[in-house]
Motif scaffolding. Structure first.
Motif, PDB file in Angstrom:
ATOM      1  N   UNK A 240      97.917  83.112  15.667  1.00  0.00           N
ATOM      2  CA  UNK A 240      96.745  83.093  14.819  1.00  0.00           C
ATOM      3  C   UNK A 240      97.158  83.529  13.414  1.00  0.00           C
ATOM      4  N   UNK A 241      96.753  82.762  12.412  1.00  0.00           N
ATOM      5  CA  UNK A 241      97.107  83.129  11.050  1.00  0.00           C
ATOM      6  C   UNK A 241      96.114  84.169  10.534  1.00  0.00           C
ATOM      7  N   UNK A 242      96.572  84.958   9.613  1.00  0.00           N
ATOM      8  CA  UNK A 242      95.759  86.032   9.070  1.00  0.00           C
ATOM      9  C   UNK A 242      96.052  86.167   7.592  1.00  0.00           C
ATOM     10  N   UNK A 243      95.026  86.440   6.809  1.00  0.00           N
ATOM     11  CA  UNK A 243      95.230  86.752   5.394  1.00  0.00           C
ATOM     12  C   UNK A 243      94.212  87.815   4.994  1.00  0.00           C
ATOM     13  N   UNK A 244      94.603  88.641   4.043  1.00  0.00           N
ATOM     14  CA  UNK A 244      93.703  89.670   3.523  1.00  0.00           C
ATOM     15  C   UNK A 244      92.708  88.985   2.594  1.00  0.00           C
ATOM     16  N   UNK A 245      91.432  89.092   2.899  1.00  0.00           N
ATOM     17  CA  UNK A 245      90.372  88.452   2.124  1.00  0.00           C
ATOM     18  C   UNK A 245      89.448  89.530   1.544  1.00  0.00           C
ATOM     19  N   UNK A 246      88.570  89.172   0.627  1.00  0.00           N
ATOM     20  CA  UNK A 246      87.643  90.174   0.070  1.00  0.00           C
ATOM     21  C   UNK A 246      86.837  90.910   1.150  1.00  0.00           C
ATOM     22  N   UNK A 247      86.444  90.214   2.206  1.00  0.00           N
ATOM     23  CA  UNK A 247      85.680  90.872   3.278  1.00  0.00           C
ATOM     24  C   UNK A 247      86.444  92.044   3.873  1.00  0.00           C
TER      25      UNK A 247
ATOM     26  N   UNK B 179      88.881 103.882   3.065  1.00  0.00           N
ATOM     27  CA  UNK B 179      88.055 103.215   4.084  1.00  0.00           C
ATOM     28  C   UNK B 179      88.605 101.827   4.405  1.00  0.00           C
ATOM     29  N   UNK B 180      89.134 101.135   3.407  1.00  0.00           N
ATOM     30  CA  UNK B 180      89.745  99.829   3.661  1.00  0.00           C
ATOM     31  C   UNK B 180      90.967  99.983   4.573  1.00  0.00           C
ATOM     32  N   UNK B 181      91.718 101.057   4.380  1.00  0.00           N
ATOM     33  CA  UNK B 181      92.865 101.337   5.252  1.00  0.00           C
ATOM     34  C   UNK B 181      92.382 101.603   6.672  1.00  0.00           C
ATOM     35  N   UNK B 182      91.355 102.438   6.823  1.00  0.00           N
ATOM     36  CA  UNK B 182      90.782 102.725   8.148  1.00  0.00           C
ATOM     37  C   UNK B 182      90.297 101.440   8.799  1.00  0.00           C
ATOM     38  N   UNK B 183      89.683 100.572   8.000  1.00  0.00           N
ATOM     39  CA  UNK B 183      89.118  99.329   8.525  1.00  0.00           C
ATOM     40  C   UNK B 183      90.175  98.281   8.843  1.00  0.00           C
ATOM     41  N   UNK B 184      91.450  98.638   8.717  1.00  0.00           N
ATOM     42  CA  UNK B 184      92.515  97.718   9.136  1.00  0.00           C
ATOM     43  C   UNK B 184      92.554  97.602  10.659  1.00  0.00           C
TER      44      UNK B 184
ATOM     45  N   UNK C 215      99.684  96.927  12.928  1.00  0.00           N
ATOM     46  CA  UNK C 215     100.686  96.858  13.995  1.00  0.00           C
ATOM     47  C   UNK C 215     101.710  95.765  13.680  1.00  0.00           C
ATOM     48  N   UNK C 216     101.336  94.833  12.841  1.00  0.00           N
ATOM     49  CA  UNK C 216     102.241  93.785  12.383  1.00  0.00           C
ATOM     50  C   UNK C 216     102.778  94.225  11.020  1.00  0.00           C
ATOM     51  N   UNK C 217     104.052  94.519  10.953  1.00  0.00           N
ATOM     52  CA  UNK C 217     104.666  95.089   9.749  1.00  0.00           C
ATOM     53  C   UNK C 217     104.383  94.233   8.508  1.00  0.00           C
ATOM     54  N   UNK C 218     104.438  92.907   8.621  1.00  0.00           N
ATOM     55  CA  UNK C 218     104.192  92.050   7.460  1.00  0.00           C
ATOM     56  C   UNK C 218     102.779  92.228   6.916  1.00  0.00           C
ATOM     57  N   UNK C 219     101.815  92.456   7.810  1.00  0.00           N
ATOM     58  CA  UNK C 219     100.441  92.655   7.358  1.00  0.00           C
ATOM     59  C   UNK C 219     100.297  93.999   6.647  1.00  0.00           C
ATOM     60  N   UNK C 220     100.995  95.025   7.143  1.00  0.00           N
ATOM     61  CA  UNK C 220     100.963  96.316   6.463  1.00  0.00           C
ATOM     62  C   UNK C 220     101.647  96.213   5.099  1.00  0.00           C
ATOM     63  N   UNK C 221     102.740  95.475   5.038  1.00  0.00           N
ATOM     64  CA  UNK C 221     103.488  95.350   3.786  1.00  0.00           C
ATOM     65  C   UNK C 221     102.720  94.518   2.743  1.00  0.00           C
ATOM     66  N   UNK C 222     101.899  93.575   3.193  1.00  0.00           N
ATOM     67  CA  UNK C 222     101.146  92.742   2.241  1.00  0.00           C
ATOM     68  C   UNK C 222      99.821  93.386   1.816  1.00  0.00           C
TER      69      UNK C 222
ATOM     70  N   UNK D 172      99.086  96.258   0.178  1.00  0.00           N
ATOM     71  CA  UNK D 172      98.956  96.753  -1.202  1.00  0.00           C
ATOM     72  C   UNK D 172      98.674  95.654  -2.230  1.00  0.00           C
ATOM     73  N   UNK D 173      99.279  94.490  -2.077  1.00  0.00           N
ATOM     74  CA  UNK D 173      99.006  93.388  -3.013  1.00  0.00           C
ATOM     75  C   UNK D 173      97.566  92.918  -2.900  1.00  0.00           C
ATOM     76  N   UNK D 174      97.082  92.828  -1.673  1.00  0.00           N
ATOM     77  CA  UNK D 174      95.691  92.427  -1.471  1.00  0.00           C
ATOM     78  C   UNK D 174      94.741  93.501  -2.009  1.00  0.00           C
ATOM     79  N   UNK D 175      95.091  94.777  -1.799  1.00  0.00           N
ATOM     80  CA  UNK D 175      94.263  95.874  -2.315  1.00  0.00           C
ATOM     81  C   UNK D 175      94.195  95.817  -3.837  1.00  0.00           C
ATOM     82  N   UNK D 176      95.290  95.464  -4.477  1.00  0.00           N
ATOM     83  CA  UNK D 176      95.313  95.347  -5.940  1.00  0.00           C
ATOM     84  C   UNK D 176      94.361  94.263  -6.426  1.00  0.00           C
TER      85      UNK D 176
END
Length: 187
Positions: A1-8, A17-22, A37-44, A46-50
């Motif tokens: 399943x693909x995943x991307x950080x979106x405004x929601x 709270x956004x970190x908790x809501x991960x 739990x997926x390292x790539x999602x944790x690493x990406x 900060x860019x999405x948070x910016x």
């Protein structure tokens, strides 16, 4: 399943709270998903948070959590969740506050000052000292934590476009299902 950080995914209103809501569906052990739990999602993250986080102007560029600090970062995330969830539901708990403060102190000592962990710690300190803590709520649909910034403090969902619509559609579906065939013809 693909995943991307979106405004929601940044509907919490604060970086902490956004970190908790991960953690998606935290309250449902069978469907719970930890995005970190997926390292790539944790690493990406900060860019999405910016791009999407409500506090993005406060923190500027944020470096990802280093591999050696990941376990401490997850400990911090869970301490944040436990403390604020308890504060919302029951007014707070000194033991959970002490655990959170210990995790914050460790993070601020060990993490780089420009890291996601340090920014999360600073965001958490802002939330602890929030002037009107009753604005922090738990989404009635997904269970995420969010800050209600509505004028009359009546927001019930983290994001109206996602959780609000789902809740309203579910309520409409239940009402229609309970109608008798005669009632649906008359209305």
């Amino acid at each position: 399943m693909s995943f991307s950080w979106t405004p929601h995914r940044f509907a919490g209103g604060a970086l902490a709270l956004d970190v908790v809501n991960s953690v998606v569906l935290r309250h449902d052990a069978t469907r719970r998903i930890d995005r970190f739990a997926v390292r790539d999602q944790m690493r990406s993250f900060p860019n999405a948070a910016a791009e999407f986080c409500a506090e993005r102007a406060l923190f500027g560029d944020i470096a990802p959590v280093t591999a050696e600090n990941e376990a401490d970062f997850i400990t911090l995330r869970e301490a944040i969740d436990l403390y604020f969830r308890e504060r919302i539901l029951n007014g707070g708990d000194d033991q959970l506050l002490a655990r959170l403060l210990e995790a914050l102190a460790k993070t601020l000592r060990d993490a780089g000052s420009d890291s996601l962990a340090a920014a999360t710690a600073h965001s958490t300190l802002r939330l602890i000292s929030m002037p009107d803590p009753e604005r922090m709520k738990i989404c009635g649909n997904c269970g995420w934590l969010f800050i209600d910034r509505s004028k009359n403090r009546s927001r019930a969902w983290c994001d109206m476009a996602v959780c609000g619509n789902r809740a309203k559609a579910n309520r409409h579906y239940r009402r229609k299902k309970e109608e008798t065939p005669w009632e649906s013809i008359v209305s």
